[in-house]
Design a protein around this motif. Structure first.
Motif, mmCIF file in Angstrom:
data_model
loop_
_atom_site.group_PDB
_atom_site.id
_atom_site.type_symbol
_atom_site.label_atom_id
_atom_site.label_comp_id
_atom_site.label_asym_id
_atom_site.label_seq_id
_atom_site.Cartn_x
_atom_site.Cartn_y
_atom_site.Cartn_z
ATOM 1 N N LEU A 41 0.827 -1.207 0.000
ATOM 2 C CA LEU A 41 0.000 0.000 0.000
ATOM 3 C C LEU A 41 0.863 1.259 0.000
ATOM 4 O O LEU A 41 0.589 2.208 -0.739
ATOM 5 C CB LEU A 41 -0.945 0.007 1.205
ATOM 6 N N GLY A 42 1.924 1.267 0.791
ATOM 7 C CA GLY A 42 2.814 2.424 0.833
ATOM 8 C C GLY A 42 3.508 2.661 -0.500
ATOM 9 O O GLY A 42 3.567 3.781 -0.991
ATOM 10 N N THR A 43 4.015 1.589 -1.095
ATOM 11 C CA THR A 43 4.699 1.718 -2.383
ATOM 12 C C THR A 43 3.739 2.176 -3.469
ATOM 13 O O THR A 43 4.064 3.037 -4.291
ATOM 14 C CB THR A 43 5.337 0.375 -2.787
ATOM 15 N N TRP A 44 2.527 1.639 -3.480
ATOM 16 C CA TRP A 44 1.534 2.013 -4.485
ATOM 17 C C TRP A 44 1.145 3.480 -4.333
ATOM 18 O O TRP A 44 1.028 4.206 -5.323
ATOM 19 C CB TRP A 44 0.298 1.125 -4.355
ATOM 20 N N THR A 45 0.964 3.934 -3.095
ATOM 21 C CA THR A 45 0.588 5.331 -2.848
ATOM 22 C C THR A 45 1.677 6.286 -3.316
ATOM 23 O O THR A 45 1.390 7.292 -3.975
ATOM 24 C CB THR A 45 0.306 5.543 -1.349
ATOM 25 N N ILE A 46 2.912 5.982 -2.989
ATOM 26 C CA ILE A 46 4.023 6.846 -3.405
ATOM 27 C C ILE A 46 4.147 6.865 -4.926
ATOM 28 O O ILE A 46 4.337 7.924 -5.535
ATOM 29 C CB ILE A 46 5.330 6.376 -2.750
ATOM 30 N N CYS A 47 4.004 5.712 -5.551
ATOM 31 C CA CYS A 47 4.095 5.637 -7.009
ATOM 32 C C CYS A 47 2.973 6.443 -7.672
ATOM 33 O O CYS A 47 3.215 7.170 -8.642
ATOM 34 C CB CYS A 47 4.039 4.181 -7.447
ATOM 35 N N GLN A 48 1.757 6.337 -7.163
ATOM 36 C CA GLN A 48 0.634 7.089 -7.728
ATOM 37 C C GLN A 48 0.854 8.588 -7.580
ATOM 38 O O GLN A 48 0.552 9.357 -8.489
ATOM 39 C CB GLN A 48 -0.681 6.680 -7.046
ATOM 40 N N ARG A 49 1.373 9.011 -6.432
ATOM 41 C CA ARG A 49 1.644 10.435 -6.228
ATOM 42 C C ARG A 49 2.695 10.934 -7.210
ATOM 43 O O ARG A 49 2.547 12.005 -7.805
ATOM 44 C CB ARG A 49 2.104 10.684 -4.790
ATOM 45 N N ASN A 50 3.758 10.156 -7.405
ATOM 46 C CA ASN A 50 4.806 10.550 -8.354
ATOM 47 C C ASN A 50 4.277 10.622 -9.778
ATOM 48 O O ASN A 50 4.636 11.528 -10.533
ATOM 49 C CB ASN A 50 5.980 9.576 -8.281
ATOM 50 N N ARG A 51 3.430 9.680 -10.165
ATOM 51 C CA ARG A 51 2.854 9.702 -11.514
ATOM 52 C C ARG A 51 1.936 10.911 -11.701
ATOM 53 O O ARG A 51 1.923 11.527 -12.760
ATOM 54 C CB ARG A 51 2.089 8.408 -11.786
ATOM 55 N N GLU A 52 1.176 11.264 -10.672
ATOM 56 C CA GLU A 52 0.289 12.430 -10.763
ATOM 57 C C GLU A 52 1.092 13.725 -10.865
ATOM 58 O O GLU A 52 0.748 14.618 -11.637
ATOM 59 C CB GLU A 52 -0.642 12.479 -9.550
ATOM 60 N N GLU A 53 2.186 13.835 -10.106
ATOM 61 C CA GLU A 53 3.052 15.018 -10.209
ATOM 62 C C GLU A 53 3.670 15.122 -11.596
ATOM 63 O O GLU A 53 3.747 16.209 -12.161
ATOM 64 C CB GLU A 53 4.153 14.948 -9.146
#
Length: 84
Positions: A41-53
């Motif tokens: 969950l932590g890795t997925w959240t960080i990855c999604q945030r980076n993709r959105e940025e």
């Protein structure tokens, strides 16, 4: 989909690390599942945030490109962009 792959692999690796130890199988499996879920969950959240940025930065660049090619008239008092 790339975020899911990264999250799953990170979670699986952390899960394997929690299975080593002197605890019972039941306790170790609980820790393994919990660790897998938390890390995934932590890795997925960080990855999604980076993709959105990255998507936001790309949108800003795309919006700024036409402004670079707008020509302005060189007359006195005329500072408005001239559309082609």
């Amino acid at each position: 989909m790339p975020c899911l792959c990264y999250a799953h692999s990170d979670g699986a690796l952390s899960c394997c690390g929690s299975l080593w130890g002197d605890t019972g199988v039941f306790v170790a499996s609980n820790w393994a599942v919990g660790t897998f879920m938390l890390i995934s969950l932590g890795t997925w959240t960080i990855c999604q945030r980076n993709r959105e940025e990255e998507r936001r930065r790309l949108q800003q660049v795309v919006e700024a490109i036409p402004k670079r090619f707008v020509k302005t008239e060189e007359g006195p008092g005329s500072r408005e962009p001239k559309t082609a």
